[in-house]
Write a protein that holds these residues in place. Structure first.
Motif, short mmCIF file in Angstrom:
data_model
loop_
_atom_site.label_atom_id
_atom_site.label_comp_id
_atom_site.label_asym_id
_atom_site.label_seq_id
_atom_site.Cartn_x
_atom_site.Cartn_y
_atom_site.Cartn_z
N PRO A 3 0.90 -1.28 0.00
CA PRO A 3 0.09 -0.01 0.00
C PRO A 3 0.74 1.27 0.13
O PRO A 3 1.80 1.31 0.89
N TRP A 4 0.55 1.76 -0.97
CA TRP A 4 1.51 3.29 -1.11
C TRP A 4 0.76 4.49 -2.13
O TRP A 4 0.13 4.09 -2.96
N THR A 5 0.78 5.75 -1.51
CA THR A 5 0.17 6.68 -2.34
C THR A 5 1.27 7.42 -3.01
O THR A 5 2.16 8.16 -2.32
N PRO A 6 1.25 7.54 -4.37
CA PRO A 6 1.91 8.42 -5.30
C PRO A 6 1.83 9.88 -4.71
O PRO A 6 0.83 10.40 -4.47
N PRO A 7 3.18 10.37 -4.76
CA PRO A 7 3.27 11.80 -4.37
C PRO A 7 2.67 12.85 -5.30
O PRO A 7 1.98 13.82 -5.02
N ALA A 8 2.76 12.45 -6.62
CA ALA A 8 2.11 13.46 -7.69
C ALA A 8 0.63 13.08 -7.83
O ALA A 8 0.35 11.98 -7.61
N ALA A 9 0.01 14.10 -7.97
CA ALA A 9 -1.46 14.11 -8.10
C ALA A 9 -1.85 13.54 -9.21
O ALA A 9 -1.33 13.74 -10.34
N VAL A 10 -2.84 12.23 -9.30
CA VAL A 10 -3.37 11.74 -10.45
C VAL A 10 -4.54 12.24 -10.69
O VAL A 10 -5.41 11.78 -9.63
N PRO A 11 -5.19 12.72 -11.68
CA PRO A 11 -6.74 12.78 -11.75
C PRO A 11 -7.49 11.67 -11.52
O PRO A 11 -7.19 10.88 -12.32
N VAL A 12 -8.53 12.01 -10.78
CA VAL A 12 -9.40 10.90 -10.86
C VAL A 12 -10.90 11.20 -11.79
O VAL A 12 -11.24 12.40 -11.64
N ILE A 13 -11.21 10.29 -12.71
CA ILE A 13 -12.26 10.59 -13.59
C ILE A 13 -13.23 9.52 -13.54
O ILE A 13 -13.10 8.48 -13.10
N ARG A 14 -14.50 9.95 -13.98
CA ARG A 14 -15.57 8.97 -14.23
C ARG A 14 -16.01 8.82 -15.57
O ARG A 14 -16.70 7.90 -16.02
N SER A 15 -15.53 9.77 -16.59
CA SER A 15 -16.01 9.55 -17.88
C SER A 15 -14.75 10.58 -18.87
O SER A 15 -13.80 10.98 -18.25
N TYR A 16 -15.05 10.06 -20.07
CA TYR A 16 -14.00 11.01 -20.97
C TYR A 16 -14.04 12.30 -20.75
O TYR A 16 -13.26 12.99 -20.97
N GLU A 17 -15.37 12.90 -20.59
CA GLU A 17 -15.68 14.45 -20.55
C GLU A 17 -14.98 14.88 -19.28
O GLU A 17 -14.32 16.03 -19.38
N ASP A 18 -14.74 13.90 -18.02
CA ASP A 18 -13.92 14.44 -17.05
C ASP A 18 -12.50 14.53 -17.62
O ASP A 18 -11.66 15.43 -17.03
N LEU A 19 -11.95 13.66 -18.33
CA LEU A 19 -10.49 13.67 -18.67
C LEU A 19 -10.11 15.11 -19.53
O LEU A 19 -9.31 15.65 -19.30
N ARG A 20 -11.50 15.23 -20.54
CA ARG A 20 -11.02 16.54 -21.35
C ARG A 20 -11.04 17.47 -20.37
O ARG A 20 -10.43 18.62 -20.50
N GLU A 21 -11.95 17.70 -19.13
CA GLU A 21 -12.04 18.78 -18.46
C GLU A 21 -10.86 19.07 -17.73
O GLU A 21 -10.16 20.06 -17.41
N HIS A 22 -10.01 17.95 -17.30
CA HIS A 22 -8.68 17.89 -16.67
C HIS A 22 -7.75 18.61 -17.61
O HIS A 22 -6.76 19.09 -17.30
N GLN A 23 -7.86 18.01 -18.84
CA GLN A 23 -6.77 18.61 -19.91
C GLN A 23 -7.19 19.95 -20.15
O GLN A 23 -5.95 20.97 -20.04
N ARG A 24 -8.36 20.51 -20.20
CA ARG A 24 -8.68 21.99 -20.25
C ARG A 24 -7.96 22.52 -19.14
O ARG A 24 -7.48 23.86 -19.35
N LYS A 25 -8.47 22.18 -17.99
CA LYS A 25 -7.63 22.98 -16.67
C LYS A 25 -6.19 22.90 -16.74
O LYS A 25 -5.61 24.05 -16.22
N ALA A 26 -5.74 21.90 -17.13
CA ALA A 26 -4.09 21.72 -17.14
C ALA A 26 -3.56 22.51 -18.31
O ALA A 26 -2.36 22.55 -18.71
#
Lengths: 407, 407
Positions: B381-404
């Motif tokens: 058990p280990w939590t990566p230090p870098a933030a990894v986006p949590v998504i539920r849909s492709y739309e979430d992924l796009r939203e993350h890309q827009r924000k980034a």
């Protein structure tokens, strides 16, 4: 009865083979083989049909009987050509020897495959090792494979995942509030009472012989040629001693000829006794208070035979250099982006290459081998769930055993 | 132009080779080779002189040009004889195939060495994969080696160390609040817009071909004999398909003869669609709400071609069984005490062997191979230090890309 003997690297005295790696003069005893016999019975081309493990070189490993071999599938690791590094650093050839693909995830598998085989052949049933981590988990795995008991002592800031490995392989596991030489002192103190065989670096002849197979493989994988430069992350230094010994033996067998590689010992700048010895001409271990290195295999302030390692590096026209924790971290990221899971120690070799290429010590037309000694994963910060006793002395260890009802 | 074609495992239609692994009928397209030509040009004894990687079988891998090979040193992993298990379980022969010694620490190296090689040869430059973890990190490593871009989507409870590996190898990394088929759906939705090639299980022909080399190696390592039983931890099932295909090809080449092994698919009891299908005769994916398995490679409620896997297991006179998380944990401890770093999936095969031996399905005189697919360390058990986006849909992924700032 085996047919080997040992010669001291310092006083040149030759003795009958035993399980000791130390000469009375303080020097290191190195195993010698009947090279004439090997030359007349084994042709190097016949090796192609041998198993893809380090035991393909069985004639050059000090076992009397082949059935003594304790194997988990170690050695014959890939040697990977690194085109992007060649382009980026403008150097003819760069290879990475992927030692993390060994059974215990590190190059330490080799040393303990041969050591544990040897100890088993000689009837030893309980073995202990002081270690910065990967040697401990490797020993624990091979002892488990040999159905032998094992105890390990590592520094208390040793990567938690490696401590977890020791527990998983069934070793009695202790952490010392100190460094690797403190762990070694405790094992020396307790050896008789506990029934431990002390399998620390250069304490017995097996480890160097196992490490030697890195050099034998390098020659065979490159078609019985050697690179111009070998960059090796150096803590205790048995890998350098082993590879140097490999090349001497290959010369004696006439399996190779010509120029030998220049050895580069890479250390972390916060603990670099070999670098300092090469510069000043005298080996003086730093006082542990001044050590600022991260807890990796590179942090060995007082290696068992630093003089021998320095002498080999010098003889090879090589060098030693210290790289910073930050340079190691950056090199580790570079290795990742090239698809390679690299330990800090392995990444330190790339950091070393970058410095030596920039400074011109390695020239454009040269070929270089980096040793990636372990997987990146092992060094992630993690606390093992099982309580591991913290000790400062052998008395603490006894006290722990008494409390645990084992003393 | 390459010289391969593909035949559908369901409707038997034969088509010219392409990068698709799916037939219009919904079946899986499997690569076919000119076996007569291979038989007349390669003798199996000549393999002994080939490199100790899976590319020793290059004629049976679907590349047009050898220079397309993207290698990190995968395959030809040790096959280890396990005497203590033979004694304890009273069975003639038990071997462990140590797939954790692959470059990315898991058997997934094989599938992605061939897939990424194939994609590179066909000019693909951006690849995405849905995965429970080890496929993601393997793909990321091979894409990095090929200097190709990569994106991975894994379940949010995927082991943190494996997520860390994906980041380290430079993949665009997302976690989905769902399971592996949710990740696959998102990649399908985004493929065109993002320019992703979807390299999910059985989506393209390379992965099965790479996995196939496990079967080819097993035969060669056992002297062109096969064991009575192969116990394989089964999620998507491409390993079973690949090994079955390997044995068919070896029969065609007349490199082996006689009886083939019985395949045992081991799953975790909390998600065992293959076990259920074998019992009921019909493949019905469980609803994800009923899934209680741990987040390992075994948790695949809806494999891409479960029917094919079930058909192969049946044809081989094999079976499928579910083991509990507790049985897996105990088997993992046993493997550790034998000196082997075993993933939960790998340990599940030992748990399966214990059950099948106790129940008499495996008899005393038989030989059994267990596949240890990955290292134990990866599952801590280990939590990566870098933030990894949590998504539920492709739309979430796009939203993350827009924000980034990337959309």
């Amino acid at each position: 009865m085996n047919k080997f003997w040992q010669t001291c690297a310092r006083c040149a005295r030759t003795v009958r083979f035993s399980l000791s790696g130390r000469c009375g003069c303080g020097g290191t005893l190195l195993v010698e083989y009947d090279m004439e016999r090997i030359r007349s019975t084994v042709h190097k081309s016949a090796l192609k049909e041998r198993p893809a493990t380090m035991w393909r070189y069985k004639e050059l490993l000090p076992l009397a009987r082949e059935q003594s071999i304790v194997t988990l599938g170690e050695g014959w690791t890939p040697l990977l050509s690194m085109k992007p590094l060649e382009r980026k650093l403008n150097v003819r050839q760069v290879w990475v020897k992927r030692e993390e693909q060994n059974p215990t995830g590190s190059f330490k598998s080799r040393g303990f495959s041969s050591t544990i085989s040897l100890l088993k052949e000689h009837g030893i049933d309980y073995v202990a090792v002081p270690s910065n981590g990967n040697a401990a988990s490797a020993m624990a795995a091979y002892a488990a494979r040999a159905e032998m008991r094992s105890a390990v002592i590592v520094p208390k800031d040793c990567p938690g995942i490696i401590i977890e490995e020791c527990l998983r392989y069934g070793a009695s596991t202790y952490v010392v509030d100190g460094m690797i030489h403190d762990a070694s002192r405790i094992i020396e103190e307790g050896a008789q009472e506990q029934g431990w065989f002390h399998a620390g670096t250069l304490k017995e002849p097996g480890r160097v012989e196992g490490k030697k197979t890195m050099g034998l493989e390098l020659a065979e994988q490159l078609g019985w040629m050697l690179p111009d430069v070998i960059i090796y992350p150096t803590g205790g230094g048995s890998g350098i001693v082993g590879m140097w010994k490999a090349f001497q033996e290959l010369l004696q067998l006439k399996w190779i000829g010509g120029k030998l590689p220049r050895f580069v010992s890479v250390q972390e700048a916060g603990c670099q006794p070999l670098v300092d010895a090469l510069r000043t001409g005298a080996f003086v271990p730093p006082s542990t208070e001044t050590v600022t290195s991260k807890p990796t295999g590179l942090r060995v302030p007082n290696p068992p035979d630093g003089e021998l390692v320095v002498q080999i590096v010098k003889q090879s026209q090589g060098t030693a250099l210290g790289v910073t924790a930050e340079q190691i971290r950056e090199a580790q990221m570079q290795m990742g982006r090239l698809g390679i899971s690299s330990s800090p120690e392995g990444a330190a070799t790339l950091a070393g290459l970058i410095q030596l290429r920039e400074g011109g010590w390695i020239t454009r037309g040269e070929s270089v081998v980096l040793f990636n000694t372990s997987h990146a994963d092992k060094y992630l910060p993690w606390t093992p769930p099982a309580a591991v006793p913290v000790i400062r002395s052998y008395e603490d260890l006894r006290e722990h055993q008494r409390k645990a009802g084992r003393g």
